[in-house]
Design an enzyme around this catalytic site. Structure first.
Site, PDB file in Angstrom:
ATOM      1  CD  GLU A  96      -2.551  -1.340   2.823  1.00  0.00           C
ATOM      2  OE1 GLU A  96      -2.811  -0.014   3.245  1.00  0.00           O
ATOM      3  OE2 GLU A  96      -3.040  -1.969   2.813  1.00  0.00           O
ATOM      4  CB  CYS A 130       2.087   6.850   3.996  1.00  0.00           C
ATOM      5  SG  CYS A 130       2.308   5.507   5.039  1.00  0.00           S
ATOM      6  CB  CYS A 137       5.312  -5.994   9.170  1.00  0.00           C
ATOM      7  SG  CYS A 137       6.266  -5.333  10.355  1.00  0.00           S
ATOM      8  CB  CYS A 141       2.760  -4.222  16.534  1.00  0.00           C
ATOM      9  SG  CYS A 141       4.429  -3.610  16.139  1.00  0.00           S
ATOM     10  CB  CYS A 144       0.039  -3.438  13.529  1.00  0.00           C
ATOM     11  SG  CYS A 144       0.386  -2.975  11.893  1.00  0.00           S
ATOM     12  CB  CYS A 360      -0.925   0.349   9.764  1.00  0.00           C
ATOM     13  SG  CYS A 360       0.884  -0.324   9.541  1.00  0.00           S
TER      14      CYS A 360
END
Ligand code: SAH
Length: 380
Positions: A96, A130, A137, A141, A144, A360
């Site tokens: 993204e 962004c 990832c 977290c 997220c 995110c």
């Protein structure tokens, strides 16, 4: 994990282009022409590089070289002007990239930039792009959405710069004439893809024309790389995702805290070579009744003592599969008041593009779950 497309021109620096040009038996000034076309003109195909003779363009193609820019696969436009791009890489991985115009007519403070706006022919004063640094990832977290995807791979420098080139072209804007900020706050942990991100930064500065002072790189706290980052000659500003005010809480929310706890993270922050007038940003995602109490705020003040810092407070952007809630506005304001009262500048980050799932990793995750884009405006 690094699957750099070998024959992609985007991502090559001037000396690398010079070597290529020489290898293909072309005069050395062609390297500069290629560099200009890739990063300044932001061509989509080598065929579009009209400064190059036909035979050189043909020879590039014959040798398997292409621009190698990631493609805009989907585009979602939010009510607040935010545009969320789903960008696909050559191997089909999607990431993204988000475009966030700011300071439109409705919210122009003193109007001092009105002239700039009129001249530039658009109704925003500055815009922030962004970018993603990885597909997925690994950091995990708990609040997220990208974490739910797991990590697929690092993006190459060309794929990072390519996201910016694709968006600039789509928005028909060009830095430095148009004020563009860049944040490495999309999918992925940039400091786990250090070399490619730093290479992308240099290309963005030298080629695309976005000064490093307008860039911010955000990390979950990969401590050894924070030291490396501070030693880079050309580097963006640094933001650290703090998100908790003590180790117990932070380890629950961000398992990376087991590896590098708050003491070593803050030690790295204190040692970080800030430039004149530069502040380090600490980001703090507020989760209702988890990390948003006045006590948490007081702990944050103590934690960051000794760092020339500011805090960006972000009320959780909720999403499917996320077991946390968004705090009420009064709670966010009370938290901010404690920080500001203690002399720590603190800003509440306005959620962007809520109606197109702007947190995110949200778009991709939402698409994966539902297989549909219902409720979102899809263009192109
Ligand atoms: N991996 C890097 C950069 C990507 S995340 C980092 O951790 O900093 C960018 C920012 O978005 C981080 O501050 C992160 O804490 C925040 N964030 C992640 N999920 C969020 C959510 N659901 N709502 C609000 N902010 C979120």
């Amino acid at each position: 994990m690094d699957q750099v497309r070998p024959n992609s021109l985007l991502g090559l620096q001037l000396p690398e282009l010079a070597a290529l040009v020489e290898e293909l038996g072309q005069p050395s000034y062609r390297a500069r022409q290629l560099f200009e076309a890739l990063y300044h003109q932001r061509v989509e195909t080598a065929e579009q590089i009209s400064t190059l003779p036909q035979d050189f363009r043909r020879s590039l193609a014959e040798n398997g070289f292409s621009v190698g820019r990631p493609e805009i696969e989907k585009k979602f436009v939010a009510n607040d002007g935010t545009v969320r791009y789903l960008v696909s890489c050559a191997d089909g991985q999607t990431v993204e990239t988000v475009w966030m115009p700011e300071g439109d007519e409705g919210e122009m403070g003193d109007g001092s930039d009105a002239g700039d706006q009129a001249e530039a022919g658009h109704n925003w004063q500055r815009a922030t792009i962004c970018v993603s640094s990885q597909a997925g990832c690994a950091v995990d977290c708990q609040f997220c959405l990208t974490a739910l995807l797991g990590v697929k791979r690092n993006l190459s420098a060309g794929e990072i710069v390519g996201q910016v080139c694709a968006v600039l072209r789509d928005q028909k804007v060009s830095p430095p004439e148009d004020r563009i900020n860049l944040v490495f706050m999309g999918m992925g942990e940039p400091l786990l893809n250090f070399d490619n991100c730093m290479k992308a930064v240099r290309l963005l500065v030298e080629g695309v024309g976005i000064p490093e002072s307008r860039m911010t790189l955000s990390t979950a706290g990969i401590v050894p790389r924070i030291y490396d980052f501070g030693a880079e000659a050309v580097r963006p500003k640094l933001a650290i995702s703090l998100n908790a005010s003590n180790d117990e809480l932070r380890t629950q929310l961000m398992p990376i805290n087991k590896k590098w706890n708050l003491a070593v993270l803050l030690e790295a922050a204190r040692a970080f070579p800030l430039r004149a007038r530069e502040r380090m940003t600490f980001e703090y995602v507020l989760l209702a009744d988890v990390n948003d109490s006045p006590q948490n705020a007081r702990e944050v003040v103590e934690l960051v003592r000794g760092v020339r810092a500011k805090v960006n407070l972000i009320a959780l952007n909720p999403g499917p599969g996320i077991a946390f809630g968004t705090p009420a506005t009064e709670r966010v304001l009370a938290f901010q008041k404690i920080l500001v009262g203690a002399g720590l500048p603190a800003f509440i980050r306005r959620p962007r593009g809520r109606d197109i799932y702007a947190a995110c990793g949200q778009l991709k995750r939402t698409l994966e779950i539902s297989g549909t884009e219902s409720g979102m405006v899809q263009l192109g």
